[in-house]
Design a protein around this motif. Structure first.
Motif, PDB file in Angstrom:
ATOM      1  N   ALA A   1       0.980  -1.354  -0.227  1.00 37.24           N
ATOM      2  CA  ALA A   1       0.087  -0.103  -0.381  1.00 37.24           C
ATOM      3  C   ALA A   1       1.168   1.442   0.174  1.00 37.24           C
ATOM      4  O   ALA A   1       0.561   2.121  -0.463  1.00 37.24           O
ATOM      5  CB  ALA A   1      -1.069   0.029   1.033  1.00 37.24           C
ATOM      6  N   GLU A   2       2.222   1.081   0.871  1.00 37.14           N
ATOM      7  CA  GLU A   2       2.561   2.162   0.849  1.00 37.14           C
ATOM      8  C   GLU A   2       3.410   2.842  -0.490  1.00 37.14           C
ATOM      9  O   GLU A   2       3.840   3.694  -0.925  1.00 37.14           O
ATOM     10  CB  GLU A   2       4.184   2.236   1.760  1.00 37.14           C
ATOM     11  CG  GLU A   2       5.000   3.535   1.791  1.00 37.14           C
ATOM     12  CD  GLU A   2       6.407   2.358   2.477  1.00 37.14           C
ATOM     13  OE1 GLU A   2       7.194   3.253   2.420  1.00 37.14           O
ATOM     14  OE2 GLU A   2       6.606   2.012   2.503  1.00 37.14           O
ATOM     15  N   LYS A   3       3.678   1.528  -1.082  1.00 40.31           N
ATOM     16  CA  LYS A   3       4.432   1.910  -2.804  1.00 40.31           C
ATOM     17  C   LYS A   3       3.226   2.074  -3.646  1.00 40.31           C
ATOM     18  O   LYS A   3       3.603   3.234  -3.936  1.00 40.31           O
ATOM     19  CB  LYS A   3       5.149   0.569  -3.317  1.00 40.31           C
ATOM     20  CG  LYS A   3       5.619   0.431  -4.432  1.00 40.31           C
ATOM     21  CD  LYS A   3       6.287  -0.690  -4.869  1.00 40.31           C
ATOM     22  CE  LYS A   3       6.540  -0.652  -6.566  1.00 40.31           C
ATOM     23  NZ  LYS A   3       6.986  -2.308  -6.939  1.00 40.31           N
ATOM     24  N   ILE A   4       2.352   1.833  -3.810  1.00 41.61           N
ATOM     25  CA  ILE A   4       1.275   2.279  -4.470  1.00 41.61           C
ATOM     26  C   ILE A   4       0.964   3.548  -3.819  1.00 41.61           C
ATOM     27  O   ILE A   4       0.457   4.202  -5.034  1.00 41.61           O
ATOM     28  CB  ILE A   4       0.028   1.575  -4.052  1.00 41.61           C
ATOM     29  CG1 ILE A   4      -0.479  -0.163  -4.892  1.00 41.61           C
ATOM     30  CG2 ILE A   4      -1.400   2.256  -5.264  1.00 41.61           C
ATOM     31  CD1 ILE A   4      -0.912  -1.154  -4.444  1.00 41.61           C
ATOM     32  N   SER A   5       0.497   4.067  -3.287  1.00 39.10           N
ATOM     33  CA  SER A   5       0.335   5.593  -2.205  1.00 39.10           C
ATOM     34  C   SER A   5       1.669   6.806  -3.143  1.00 39.10           C
ATOM     35  O   SER A   5       0.793   7.255  -3.633  1.00 39.10           O
ATOM     36  CB  SER A   5      -0.143   5.405  -1.255  1.00 39.10           C
ATOM     37  OG  SER A   5      -0.799   4.698  -0.414  1.00 39.10           O
ATOM     38  N   ARG A   6       2.820   5.356  -3.081  1.00 36.59           N
ATOM     39  CA  ARG A   6       3.861   6.626  -3.271  1.00 36.59           C
ATOM     40  C   ARG A   6       3.984   7.026  -4.652  1.00 36.59           C
ATOM     41  O   ARG A   6       4.028   8.036  -5.303  1.00 36.59           O
ATOM     42  CB  ARG A   6       5.245   6.107  -3.282  1.00 36.59           C
ATOM     43  CG  ARG A   6       5.785   6.400  -1.769  1.00 36.59           C
ATOM     44  CD  ARG A   6       7.010   5.698  -1.000  1.00 36.59           C
ATOM     45  NE  ARG A   6       7.399   5.053   0.014  1.00 36.59           N
ATOM     46  CZ  ARG A   6       7.601   6.907   0.710  1.00 36.59           C
ATOM     47  NH1 ARG A   6       8.041   7.755   0.361  1.00 36.59           N
ATOM     48  NH2 ARG A   6       8.251   6.709   2.333  1.00 36.59           N
TER      49      ARG A   6
END
Length: 104
Positions: free
Chosen positions: A45-50
């Motif tokens: 989720a962090e990667k997608i958000s970035r």
């Protein structure tokens, strides 16, 4: 159910929905006390958000990762993730204030 939703979101290239479902999967694993799976999905989720430029959900993901590490008793790693989240949150607040000043 989440797996089907995640597959569907990916197939229609709905990155917003993909991120929301990924966070929900992570939350579910956290509630089930399946820490490693929760961390893995929060990292996704962090990667997608970035990639989306969604700093708010980057902070949310990092904070949740920190929570899981803290629950595990891994305080040092939890602190590292909280610090990363804090830096981004402070930068976001500064940008919001800058926007407010520019609107005067």
């Amino acid at each position: 159910y989440y797996d089907h939703g995640l597959s569907l979101a990916k197939s229609v290239h709905d990155i917003n929905l993909e991120n929301e479902i990924t966070l929900e999967i992570a939350n579910t694993y956290r509630r089930m006390k399946r820490s490693q799976e929760a961390i893995t999905f929060y990292q996704k989720a962090e990667k997608i958000s970035r990639l989306r430029g969604d700093q708010k959900n980057v902070v949310k993901s990092l904070t949740r990762i920190a929570d899981v590490y803290a629950i595990q008793g891994n305080v040092e790693t939890a602190l590292q993730y909280f610090q990363k989240a804090s830096k981004i949150a402070i930068a976001m607040e500064d940008l919001e204030r800058e926007g407010e000043i520019n609107n005067l």
